[in-house]
Design a protein around this motif. Structure first.
Motif, short mmCIF file in Angstrom:
data_model
loop_
_atom_site.label_atom_id
_atom_site.label_comp_id
_atom_site.label_asym_id
_atom_site.label_seq_id
_atom_site.Cartn_x
_atom_site.Cartn_y
_atom_site.Cartn_z
N GLY A 54 42.31 48.69 55.47
CA GLY A 54 42.92 49.29 54.51
C GLY A 54 41.98 49.92 53.45
O GLY A 54 40.93 50.51 53.90
N GLU A 55 42.19 49.52 52.16
CA GLU A 55 41.26 49.99 51.28
C GLU A 55 40.00 49.39 51.45
O GLU A 55 39.90 48.05 51.72
CB GLU A 55 42.16 49.83 49.83
CG GLU A 55 43.17 50.69 49.74
CD GLU A 55 43.80 50.61 48.25
OE1 GLU A 55 43.20 51.30 47.31
OE2 GLU A 55 44.53 49.72 47.88
N SER A 56 38.91 50.06 50.87
CA SER A 56 37.46 49.60 50.88
C SER A 56 36.57 50.22 50.15
O SER A 56 36.93 50.85 49.58
CB SER A 56 37.05 49.59 52.35
OG SER A 56 36.95 51.15 52.83
N GLY A 111 46.73 44.54 44.13
CA GLY A 111 47.79 45.47 44.25
C GLY A 111 48.78 45.01 45.53
O GLY A 111 48.46 43.79 46.13
N ASP A 112 49.76 45.69 45.66
CA ASP A 112 50.81 45.20 46.78
C ASP A 112 49.95 45.43 48.21
O ASP A 112 49.36 46.31 48.39
CB ASP A 112 52.01 46.01 46.69
CG ASP A 112 52.74 45.84 45.70
OD1 ASP A 112 52.63 44.45 45.20
OD2 ASP A 112 53.43 46.73 45.37
N SER A 155 37.18 47.13 40.02
CA SER A 155 37.71 48.20 41.01
C SER A 155 37.87 47.26 42.22
O SER A 155 38.98 47.51 42.86
CB SER A 155 36.51 49.09 41.51
OG SER A 155 36.01 49.93 40.60
N LEU A 156 37.22 46.06 42.62
CA LEU A 156 37.53 45.31 43.73
C LEU A 156 38.75 44.69 43.35
O LEU A 156 39.71 44.44 44.17
CB LEU A 156 36.29 44.37 44.03
CG LEU A 156 36.49 43.45 44.93
CD1 LEU A 156 35.10 43.20 45.54
CD2 LEU A 156 36.91 41.76 44.60
N LEU A 157 38.76 44.10 42.18
CA LEU A 157 39.97 43.37 41.73
C LEU A 157 41.34 44.23 41.52
O LEU A 157 42.35 43.58 41.98
CB LEU A 157 40.02 42.57 40.45
CG LEU A 157 40.73 41.80 39.71
CD1 LEU A 157 41.47 40.69 40.88
CD2 LEU A 157 40.38 41.15 38.38
N SER A 166 50.40 39.43 38.61
CA SER A 166 50.99 39.54 39.95
C SER A 166 50.36 38.38 40.83
O SER A 166 50.63 38.25 42.11
CB SER A 166 50.88 40.95 40.67
OG SER A 166 49.40 41.21 40.60
N ILE A 167 49.51 37.67 40.32
CA ILE A 167 48.91 36.71 41.05
C ILE A 167 49.62 35.26 40.77
O ILE A 167 50.10 34.99 39.61
CB ILE A 167 47.41 36.36 40.41
CG1 ILE A 167 46.79 37.53 40.73
CG2 ILE A 167 46.70 35.18 41.16
CD1 ILE A 167 46.42 38.09 42.11
#
Length: 346
Positions: free
Chosen positions: A147-149, A168-169, A161-163, A110-111
């Motif tokens: 958002g997510e952290s 993600g979208d 986990s960070l990646l 997706s990159i």
């Protein structure tokens, strides 16, 4: 998405070899390479202080006693690990991708070539660098709000986990960096390193005030400004459609030749305001364009920073005169980066 999808083994080795040393005292959880605000046992001598009853006799400097006939204690600077939080911009303006941007991964991922993809690669490379040195790294992804952290951790599995979050979208939409940073301040660990990865498009005055607030909390702050080459030199010459990536209902067909000079002036004013705010608040600021290999840019930045060569703003954009050479330009005055309301797309 996995780390090898973004970086070759050679680039991974180069990133792991880089050492990010905190400029100021930081608070961590384990022993490490960075200065701590606390005193302790270390090879790094700090100062003498007079002996008081209860001090350990083994810390007395007997050589100083022989010279002065007074008892002094040798104090050492405690060293700790670094806790770093990556603030990564996922707003609509980060979705722009020009033709000169690097393709960061193959088509099966997706990159691609967007500024958001480049920011992801920069964040992952910094995280890999930190974890390779047993430093803790965390993440706060944001658009119009946090958002997510992930909290700062030192485990190798933390990288995946960070990646997963960054690959993600993203929601897109408009953002105000000043507001987001003030939200982040409520969750940041004390005396840590904060790395803001964003295009910096928005209200520079609001961002400047937020950076000042961060610094007042004794946070060490680095701002990596990610721009597409199109945003820097505005290469358009015909009538084209401009679409606002933060407000997708807003689009307009304009003769680009008529607005180029105004755009460049606006961008220069915007960047000058950003750079002045970074200098004023002692924030290390580097502008990186998405046609520069990620590890090359980080290696140059970290090397100059270790030598004390980044205090204010640094331009790590690829030279337009020479497509293979990275141009390094420290700005004596402020000439920061662009903030167009409409992001151009062909």
């Amino acid at each position: 998405m996995r780390f090898p999808d973004l970086f070759s083994s050679r680039d991974a080795s180069r990133a792991a070899a880089l050492q990010w040393i905190a400029r100021q005292a930081v608070e961590g959880l384990t022993a490490g390479r960075h200065r701590s605000p606390h005193k302790g046992s270390s090879v790094e001598f700090k100062e003498h202080r007079p002996y008081v009853p209860g001090d350990e006799l083994r810390n007395i400097d007997w050589r100083a006693f022989g010279k002065s006939d007074r008892l002094y204690i040798r104090e050492f600077e405690e060293e700790t690990n670094l806790r770093c939080t990556l603030l990564v911009d996922r707003s609509g303006s980060m979705k722009y991708a020009g033709s000169r941007a690097l393709q960061l991964a193959d088509s099966n991922t997706s990159i691609g070539k967007r500024k958001q993809d480049y920011a992801t690669a920069v964040a992952v490379a910094i995280a890999y660098m930190m974890l390779s040195s047993q430093d803790a790294v965390g993440l706060m992804a944001f658009d119009d709000r946090i958002g997510e952290s992930l909290p700062p951790r030192t485990t190798p599995s933390h990288l995946q986990s960070l990646l997963a979050i960054l690959a993600g979208d993203s929601g897109g939409g408009e953002t105000d960096l000043g507001t987001v940073i003030r939200q982040a301040m409520l969750k940041l660990p004390r005396r840590s390193l904060v790395v803001l990865i964003s295009d910096g498009l928005g209200d520079p005055e609001s961002l400047g005030k937020a950076l000042a607030s961060l610094r007042s909390q004794r946070q060490e702050v680095v701002f990596l400004q990610i721009l597409d080459p199109d945003e820097v030199d505005f290469p358009f010459h015909d009538r084209i459609e401009f679409r606002d990536l933060e407000n997708t209902d807003h689009r307009e067909i304009i003769d680009s030749r008529q607005i180029r000079s105004r755009y460049m002036e606006s961008l220069q004013r915007h960047n000058a305001t950003l750079e002045a705010a970074c200098r004023r608040n002692r924030v290390d600021h580097a502008m990186i364009t998405t046609d520069v290999p990620v590890v090359d840019a980080l290696a140059r930045f970290v090397t100059l920073r270790r030598g004390g060569g980044v205090s204010g703003s640094l331009n790590l954009a690829r030279s337009t005169a020479n497509g293979t050479k990275i141009k390094e330009a420290r700005t004596a005055k402020s000439t920061p980066s662009p903030s167009p309301e409409d992001v151009p797309t062909r």
